[in-house]
Scaffold this motif. Sequence first.
Motif, PDB file in Angstrom:
ATOM      1  N   PRO A 129      69.268 105.373  57.416  1.00 36.50           N
ATOM      2  CA  PRO A 129      68.916 106.269  58.543  1.00 36.50           C
ATOM      3  C   PRO A 129      70.091 106.658  59.435  1.00 36.50           C
ATOM      4  O   PRO A 129      70.080 107.740  60.045  1.00 36.50           O
ATOM      5  CB  PRO A 129      67.885 105.448  59.338  1.00 36.50           C
ATOM      6  N   PHE A 130      71.136 105.827  59.480  1.00 39.92           N
ATOM      7  CA  PHE A 130      72.250 106.105  60.392  1.00 39.92           C
ATOM      8  C   PHE A 130      73.133 107.246  59.908  1.00 39.92           C
ATOM      9  O   PHE A 130      73.984 107.729  60.655  1.00 39.92           O
ATOM     10  CB  PHE A 130      73.055 104.825  60.609  1.00 39.92           C
ATOM     11  N   LEU A 131      72.900 107.690  58.683  1.00 34.32           N
ATOM     12  CA  LEU A 131      73.565 108.913  58.217  1.00 34.32           C
ATOM     13  C   LEU A 131      73.052 110.131  58.978  1.00 34.32           C
ATOM     14  O   LEU A 131      73.729 111.159  59.059  1.00 34.32           O
ATOM     15  CB  LEU A 131      73.322 109.105  56.717  1.00 34.32           C
ATOM     16  N   PHE A 132      71.850 110.026  59.556  1.00 37.59           N
ATOM     17  CA  PHE A 132      71.203 111.163  60.222  1.00 37.59           C
ATOM     18  C   PHE A 132      71.076 110.952  61.730  1.00 37.59           C
ATOM     19  O   PHE A 132      70.265 111.599  62.379  1.00 37.59           O
ATOM     20  CB  PHE A 132      69.805 111.375  59.630  1.00 37.59           C
ATOM     21  N   SER A 147      63.387 109.162  59.204  1.00 31.23           N
ATOM     22  CA  SER A 147      63.990 108.345  58.144  1.00 31.23           C
ATOM     23  C   SER A 147      63.986 106.866  58.538  1.00 31.23           C
ATOM     24  O   SER A 147      63.829 105.994  57.675  1.00 31.23           O
ATOM     25  CB  SER A 147      65.420 108.810  57.851  1.00 31.23           C
ATOM     26  N   SER A 148      64.126 106.586  59.839  1.00 28.33           N
ATOM     27  CA  SER A 148      64.087 105.196  60.303  1.00 28.33           C
ATOM     28  C   SER A 148      62.726 104.574  60.019  1.00 28.33           C
ATOM     29  O   SER A 148      62.638 103.435  59.531  1.00 28.33           O
ATOM     30  CB  SER A 148      64.392 105.116  61.798  1.00 28.33           C
ATOM     31  N   VAL A 149      61.670 105.303  60.333  1.00 27.72           N
ATOM     32  CA  VAL A 149      60.317 104.785  60.102  1.00 27.72           C
ATOM     33  C   VAL A 149      60.092 104.529  58.619  1.00 27.72           C
ATOM     34  O   VAL A 149      59.609 103.453  58.219  1.00 27.72           O
ATOM     35  CB  VAL A 149      59.258 105.766  60.649  1.00 27.72           C
ATOM     36  N   TYR A 171      62.005 100.943  65.959  1.00 30.47           N
ATOM     37  CA  TYR A 171      62.037  99.679  65.214  1.00 30.47           C
ATOM     38  C   TYR A 171      60.802  98.838  65.514  1.00 30.47           C
ATOM     39  O   TYR A 171      60.099  98.381  64.597  1.00 30.47           O
ATOM     40  CB  TYR A 171      63.316  98.935  65.593  1.00 30.47           C
ATOM     41  N   LEU A 172      60.522  98.637  66.783  1.00 31.70           N
ATOM     42  CA  LEU A 172      59.414  97.776  67.192  1.00 31.70           C
ATOM     43  C   LEU A 172      58.061  98.368  66.807  1.00 31.70           C
ATOM     44  O   LEU A 172      57.168  97.654  66.354  1.00 31.70           O
ATOM     45  CB  LEU A 172      59.473  97.506  68.695  1.00 31.70           C
ATOM     46  N   LEU A 173      57.901  99.672  66.987  1.00 28.41           N
ATOM     47  CA  LEU A 173      56.636 100.318  66.637  1.00 28.41           C
ATOM     48  C   LEU A 173      56.395 100.270  65.128  1.00 28.41           C
ATOM     49  O   LEU A 173      55.267 100.039  64.672  1.00 28.41           O
ATOM     50  CB  LEU A 173      56.614 101.764  67.135  1.00 28.41           C
ATOM     51  N   THR A 174      57.455 100.491  64.354  1.00 28.20           N
ATOM     52  CA  THR A 174      57.318 100.475  62.893  1.00 28.20           C
ATOM     53  C   THR A 174      56.973  99.076  62.390  1.00 28.20           C
ATOM     54  O   THR A 174      56.061  98.897  61.578  1.00 28.20           O
ATOM     55  CB  THR A 174      58.614 100.957  62.217  1.00 28.20           C
ATOM     56  N   LEU A 175      57.697  98.075  62.893  1.00 25.48           N
ATOM     57  CA  LEU A 175      57.393  96.698  62.494  1.00 25.48           C
ATOM     58  C   LEU A 175      56.024  96.267  63.007  1.00 25.48           C
ATOM     59  O   LEU A 175      55.307  95.508  62.327  1.00 25.48           O
ATOM     60  CB  LEU A 175      58.474  95.745  63.001  1.00 25.48           C
ATOM     61  N   GLY A 176      55.646  96.767  64.187  1.00 25.42           N
ATOM     62  CA  GLY A 176      54.315  96.459  64.706  1.00 25.42           C
ATOM     63  C   GLY A 176      53.224  97.053  63.833  1.00 25.42           C
ATOM     64  O   GLY A 176      52.207  96.400  63.554  1.00 25.42           O
ATOM     65  N   PHE A 177      53.436  98.300  63.383  1.00 22.33           N
ATOM     66  CA  PHE A 177      52.473  98.942  62.484  1.00 22.33           C
ATOM     67  C   PHE A 177      52.351  98.154  61.181  1.00 22.33           C
ATOM     68  O   PHE A 177      51.245  97.924  60.679  1.00 22.33           O
ATOM     69  CB  PHE A 177      52.923 100.372  62.187  1.00 22.33           C
ATOM     70  N   PHE A 178      53.488  97.733  60.653  1.00 26.10           N
ATOM     71  CA  PHE A 178      53.468  96.944  59.420  1.00 26.10           C
ATOM     72  C   PHE A 178      52.695  95.642  59.626  1.00 26.10           C
ATOM     73  O   PHE A 178      51.856  95.267  58.794  1.00 26.10           O
ATOM     74  CB  PHE A 178      54.898  96.634  58.973  1.00 26.10           C
ATOM     75  N   ALA A 179      52.971  94.962  60.744  1.00 26.12           N
ATOM     76  CA  ALA A 179      52.336  93.666  61.001  1.00 26.12           C
ATOM     77  C   ALA A 179      50.831  93.793  61.203  1.00 26.12           C
ATOM     78  O   ALA A 179      50.059  92.950  60.739  1.00 26.12           O
ATOM     79  CB  ALA A 179      52.979  93.015  62.225  1.00 26.12           C
ATOM     80  N   LEU A 180      50.401  94.864  61.881  1.00 23.46           N
ATOM     81  CA  LEU A 180      48.985  95.004  62.217  1.00 23.46           C
ATOM     82  C   LEU A 180      48.164  95.667  61.116  1.00 23.46           C
ATOM     83  O   LEU A 180      46.974  95.370  60.961  1.00 23.46           O
ATOM     84  CB  LEU A 180      48.838  95.814  63.512  1.00 23.46           C
ATOM     85  N   VAL A 181      48.788  96.547  60.351  1.00 25.81           N
ATOM     86  CA  VAL A 181      48.030  97.350  59.385  1.00 25.81           C
ATOM     87  C   VAL A 181      48.294  96.943  57.932  1.00 25.81           C
ATOM     88  O   VAL A 181      47.361  96.852  57.129  1.00 25.81           O
ATOM     89  CB  VAL A 181      48.352  98.853  59.572  1.00 25.81           C
ATOM     90  N   LEU A 182      49.544  96.696  57.590  1.00 28.65           N
ATOM     91  CA  LEU A 182      49.908  96.503  56.188  1.00 28.65           C
ATOM     92  C   LEU A 182      50.107  95.052  55.771  1.00 28.65           C
ATOM     93  O   LEU A 182      49.976  94.712  54.594  1.00 28.65           O
ATOM     94  CB  LEU A 182      51.201  97.279  55.878  1.00 28.65           C
TER      95      LEU A 182
END
Length: 480
Positions: free
Chosen positions: A138-141, A151-153, A203-214
Amino acid sequence: MRKITSYYKEILIMTVIFLIEISAIVRANFFYNDDLGRNIEGYTGNAFDSRYIADWTSILVNGNSHITDSSPLTQILSCIFLAIAVVVVAYIFSKGQNLKVMHYVCGTLILSPYFLSNMSYKVDSAFMGLSVCVSVVPFLFRDKKILYYVSSVICLLVMCMTYQASSGIYPMMAIMLALLEWNSKEKELKESLLFLLKSAVTYLLTLGFFALVLMKPIEEGYINTSIFSAGDLIGGIISNYKTYYFTVVADFMKSWNILVFLVMVVLFVSIILDSKRNKVAAAAMFVAMMVIMLLVVFGVYPAFSLPLVLPRSMYGISFFIMICCFAIVSSEGLVANMGKVIIFALAWCFFTFSFTYGNALSQQMKYVDFRTEEVINDLTDLDCFMAPGQKNMIIEGDIGLCPALDNYSYDYVLIRKLVPVYLKAGSDEWNSAYFYRYFNLPDVKRVYEVSDISTFSLVQESAYHRILANDQNEIIVELK
């Protein structure tokens, strides 16, 4: 400024360097822990801890849902993923310039010492390397706001669904880039802090979504993903950080610890000398950013009440050292040049350790085969073993490391941690799976306790073990 797509030669060179570095591991042909089960049963075995893409990767690589030993293909793929990650980092730090020798030298630091454990897995190594690669893409963008966050998400979700031990890489990259861009006056403080804030929220929202949903509940005994209670939160997290960093210092050889310390000193001085800001402010900013980076090195693991403190989950520290070295290499001047000498020395120490480790695996497996053969030969001479019906067998004691490895100096702490002992007591699945499952022992059941030890009598003894048996078809193998 070159486009990243034109760096295929650099990726190839870095891949070859990594392949050379793991050549002793490949030559050892060692089934590393989980490989023992996957090779004999063909299962993927990652979806249970929410690594869905890891399973898909394994199936794709094998071309079949029944997983087989396709090494070194998996390890080659891992080297390619790591090479892409290194070149992306080098591209970002060098601002699109041609890579120099020291960029390749810095790149080798990510593989050793901790990621050697990951590279030892014949099946898992491919998606472990993938998790590192997607964490830096993601840091390319980063200058294209919407594309950067999208891309980060995506990449963070891929990381979570491949190998979560890479969860510290994304925040470390964001912090180091923010520090360097502020220090060189490419961006003002407000811009740098805003970049960090938005990256942190993503970062936190994406990891939170993973933890709660996936995310599925993790298997008990593997890692406890429960968070400390409110009353124990601060004390528990501090205790975990102490455990992690004391472990790192203890694992590293004395010379490694000294060289890493010198790298940090050189980076500190380089940041101040190169700074286009107030020198005091630059020093304060460096200290603040380094502290935050050291807090995110191990990703989310320190927040867990029972974190995974094993080499395969701790390679975030290798990435931290690598990007600190890249920051030095991107500077100029006498101090930076002195730093390059230190970096080369550290990289050489890690590089040579890779061969020591790979050869250690080979020596240990020969010893395991010898001791296993000794036990089985004596068992097949016993009437109680050859009699029809199920035999309940328990192993006590362990063979330990082979004499050559056992005689290594104390400095080789990691060798003792990284090299498995495949014939020993205990309930861990891999302690004696090789013995029980790879030699087609007739009607033998692995058990962890026997009915009454007083009913056993000695039926065989050698220089390496004692075998006891009773009339209930129970056998004890006591390893010396």
